[in-house]
Design a protein around this motif. Sequence first.
Motif, mmCIF file in Angstrom:
data_model
loop_
_atom_site.group_PDB
_atom_site.id
_atom_site.type_symbol
_atom_site.label_atom_id
_atom_site.label_comp_id
_atom_site.label_asym_id
_atom_site.label_seq_id
_atom_site.Cartn_x
_atom_site.Cartn_y
_atom_site.Cartn_z
ATOM 1 N N LYS A 89 43.473 -44.953 19.283
ATOM 2 C CA LYS A 89 42.213 -45.125 20.006
ATOM 3 C C LYS A 89 42.479 -44.999 21.496
ATOM 4 O O LYS A 89 43.519 -45.431 21.987
ATOM 5 N N ILE A 90 41.526 -44.424 22.231
ATOM 6 C CA ILE A 90 41.598 -44.322 23.690
ATOM 7 C C ILE A 90 40.341 -44.931 24.279
ATOM 8 O O ILE A 90 39.229 -44.521 23.955
ATOM 9 N N ASP A 91 40.538 -45.935 25.153
ATOM 10 C CA ASP A 91 39.413 -46.577 25.836
ATOM 11 C C ASP A 91 39.525 -46.255 27.322
ATOM 12 O O ASP A 91 40.345 -46.823 28.035
ATOM 13 N N SER A 92 38.698 -45.331 27.791
ATOM 14 C CA SER A 92 38.787 -44.892 29.189
ATOM 15 C C SER A 92 38.072 -45.824 30.158
ATOM 16 O O SER A 92 38.151 -45.645 31.371
ATOM 17 N N GLN A 93 37.352 -46.845 29.644
ATOM 18 C CA GLN A 93 36.602 -47.752 30.511
ATOM 19 C C GLN A 93 37.236 -49.133 30.604
ATOM 20 O O GLN A 93 36.715 -50.014 31.279
ATOM 21 N N ALA A 94 38.383 -49.336 29.975
ATOM 22 C CA ALA A 94 38.937 -50.689 29.846
ATOM 23 C C ALA A 94 39.689 -51.151 31.072
ATOM 24 O O ALA A 94 39.786 -52.347 31.314
ATOM 25 N N VAL A 95 40.247 -50.228 31.857
ATOM 26 C CA VAL A 95 41.127 -50.653 32.946
ATOM 27 C C VAL A 95 40.525 -50.248 34.287
ATOM 28 O O VAL A 95 39.616 -50.872 34.787
ATOM 29 N N TYR A 96 41.034 -49.179 34.866
ATOM 30 C CA TYR A 96 40.573 -48.721 36.169
ATOM 31 C C TYR A 96 40.173 -47.259 36.078
ATOM 32 O O TYR A 96 40.365 -46.604 35.052
ATOM 33 N N ASP A 97 39.636 -46.746 37.183
ATOM 34 C CA ASP A 97 39.295 -45.337 37.249
ATOM 35 C C ASP A 97 40.549 -44.502 37.036
ATOM 36 O O ASP A 97 41.596 -44.759 37.642
ATOM 37 N N LYS A 98 40.477 -43.507 36.190
ATOM 38 C CA LYS A 98 41.560 -42.582 35.868
ATOM 39 C C LYS A 98 42.688 -43.232 35.067
ATOM 40 O O LYS A 98 43.750 -42.634 34.886
ATOM 41 N N VAL A 99 42.483 -44.460 34.602
ATOM 42 C CA VAL A 99 43.484 -45.138 33.777
ATOM 43 C C VAL A 99 42.830 -45.523 32.459
ATOM 44 O O VAL A 99 41.790 -46.179 32.435
ATOM 45 N N SER A 100 43.423 -45.098 31.354
ATOM 46 C CA SER A 100 42.880 -45.384 30.031
ATOM 47 C C SER A 100 43.801 -46.339 29.278
ATOM 48 O O SER A 100 45.019 -46.336 29.480
ATOM 49 N N ARG A 101 43.207 -47.147 28.416
ATOM 50 C CA ARG A 101 43.996 -48.031 27.553
ATOM 51 C C ARG A 101 44.206 -47.346 26.205
ATOM 52 O O ARG A 101 43.251 -46.979 25.522
ATOM 53 N N ILE A 102 45.454 -47.126 25.858
ATOM 54 C CA ILE A 102 45.820 -46.397 24.651
ATOM 55 C C ILE A 102 46.293 -47.378 23.590
ATOM 56 O O ILE A 102 47.178 -48.207 23.833
ATOM 57 N N ASN A 103 45.686 -47.314 22.411
ATOM 58 C CA ASN A 103 46.185 -48.035 21.238
ATOM 59 C C ASN A 103 46.911 -47.032 20.353
ATOM 60 O O ASN A 103 46.325 -46.030 19.922
ATOM 61 N N ALA A 104 48.191 -47.288 20.126
ATOM 62 C CA ALA A 104 49.008 -46.342 19.359
ATOM 63 C C ALA A 104 49.817 -47.094 18.298
ATOM 64 O O ALA A 104 50.012 -48.316 18.382
ATOM 65 N N LYS A 105 50.311 -46.324 17.332
ATOM 66 C CA LYS A 105 51.084 -46.905 16.233
ATOM 67 C C LYS A 105 52.411 -46.181 16.113
ATOM 68 O O LYS A 105 52.489 -44.953 16.184
ATOM 69 N N SER A 106 53.473 -46.973 15.972
ATOM 70 C CA SER A 106 54.796 -46.401 15.773
ATOM 71 C C SER A 106 54.875 -45.787 14.375
ATOM 72 O O SER A 106 54.590 -46.448 13.370
ATOM 73 N N GLU A 107 55.264 -44.522 14.305
ATOM 74 C CA GLU A 107 55.302 -43.854 13.005
ATOM 75 C C GLU A 107 56.423 -44.376 12.129
ATOM 76 O O GLU A 107 56.298 -44.428 10.903
ATOM 77 N N GLU A 108 57.526 -44.782 12.722
ATOM 78 C CA GLU A 108 58.693 -45.171 11.942
ATOM 79 C C GLU A 108 58.679 -46.648 11.536
ATOM 80 O O GLU A 108 59.088 -47.004 10.437
ATOM 81 N N ASN A 109 58.194 -47.518 12.443
ATOM 82 C CA ASN A 109 58.257 -48.949 12.173
ATOM 83 C C ASN A 109 56.907 -49.587 11.898
ATOM 84 O O ASN A 109 56.838 -50.741 11.500
ATOM 85 N N GLY A 110 55.824 -48.853 12.147
ATOM 86 C CA GLY A 110 54.507 -49.330 11.761
ATOM 87 C C GLY A 110 53.858 -50.326 12.704
ATOM 88 O O GLY A 110 52.743 -50.773 12.429
ATOM 89 N N TYR A 111 54.508 -50.718 13.814
ATOM 90 C CA TYR A 111 53.867 -51.682 14.709
ATOM 91 C C TYR A 111 52.966 -50.945 15.695
ATOM 92 O O TYR A 111 53.069 -49.736 15.884
ATOM 93 N N TYR A 112 52.072 -51.722 16.304
ATOM 94 C CA TYR A 112 51.086 -51.152 17.225
ATOM 95 C C TYR A 112 51.473 -51.443 18.675
ATOM 96 O O TYR A 112 52.069 -52.480 18.979
ATOM 97 N N LEU A 113 51.106 -50.497 19.533
ATOM 98 C CA LEU A 113 51.371 -50.636 20.961
ATOM 99 C C LEU A 113 50.061 -50.482 21.727
ATOM 100 O O LEU A 113 49.162 -49.741 21.313
ATOM 101 N N GLU A 114 49.974 -51.175 22.849
ATOM 102 C CA GLU A 114 48.825 -51.041 23.746
ATOM 103 C C GLU A 114 49.362 -50.629 25.114
ATOM 104 O O GLU A 114 50.125 -51.372 25.736
ATOM 105 N N LEU A 115 48.966 -49.456 25.575
ATOM 106 C CA LEU A 115 49.514 -48.880 26.797
ATOM 107 C C LEU A 115 48.389 -48.545 27.764
ATOM 108 O O LEU A 115 47.324 -48.077 27.356
ATOM 109 N N ASP A 116 48.629 -48.765 29.063
ATOM 110 C CA ASP A 116 47.722 -48.310 30.104
ATOM 111 C C ASP A 116 48.315 -47.045 30.714
ATOM 112 O O ASP A 116 49.405 -47.074 31.291
ATOM 113 N N VAL A 117 47.585 -45.929 30.591
ATOM 114 C CA VAL A 117 48.130 -44.621 30.927
ATOM 115 C C VAL A 117 47.211 -43.916 31.922
ATOM 116 O O VAL A 117 45.987 -43.961 31.806
#
Length: 314
Positions: free
Chosen positions: A14-42
Amino acid sequence: MANFYFDEIIEVVKIDSQAVYDKVSRINAKSEENGYYLELDVHSELYQMRPKQKYRMLISNTLHMDGSAVTGYFPEINMPPRRRRGPRVENNVGEQTEGSVGNPPPPPPPPLPQPNEREYIKAFRKENPPKFDGLGEPPKAEAWVRDIERIFEFMGCTDRERLACVTYQLTGPADFWWETKKRTMDPARREALTWEDFKEEVYNKYVPESYRRAKVVEFHTLKQGSMTVTEYDRALCEMTRYAPELVDIDEKMAAKFRSGLRTEIRVAVASRRGIPYSEVLGCALDVEEALPKNERTTNPTPSAPQANFREKRK
């Protein structure tokens, strides 16, 4: 060699472009090998990530493959082949290769935004800075410099911003003088001009050296005389700017104040050496209060009129 603390394939959920700041999106991603989830500001312009796409994510102690520290912009590097721990996956451009290198390195980060000249000039004018026309006696020029410098210090202005703002505060003869001065100034010096340079030019023009020398003599000979202690204290504090090296510490200030007191007050406070200036002043005020009323002077004798130090100008 560089050390990799994290090296996995992640899939954007999932990508939330309104969650952080202008030009910064919050990325919800999943590790393919270990199955855990990550939340990144990109940064969404530097890294254009898309849902359901897979990316290789590295965390390293440096961007240089030889392990050296990064000292500037991101270097152009080629990442080594990833050590495989699972089935082959597609990279972000749809290729299936054993040595997939993922996304290319990002471009250098954009420079930090610089304040717009109009913005800080507008902020400066909101402080109601005084104007200066170059007319009047030297104290007027001194007061203008102090007042306008107080605003600059409050705003935290750089030399460049100070010089840009102060131009708008010069009017009449002072404005014409500064325009002429800049035009006739050596180009290299004009380019490297600082706020201290500007103040020196103002003082050389409107606060003559003869005036400053006379004030230094006045400071050295300043005595309480017929002034009250409060008036003498006020006069001394006003004069210190002409000989700052003589009263650069509290002890020197106290000694200068004590030496100029009237005899009956100076004798009473003579034993209180080694105390701060504020305490010497307090003692002098207490002694003055204890004196008979006929020995107190509340109206100082008018001093002789100051000489006119302004040079005649054509």
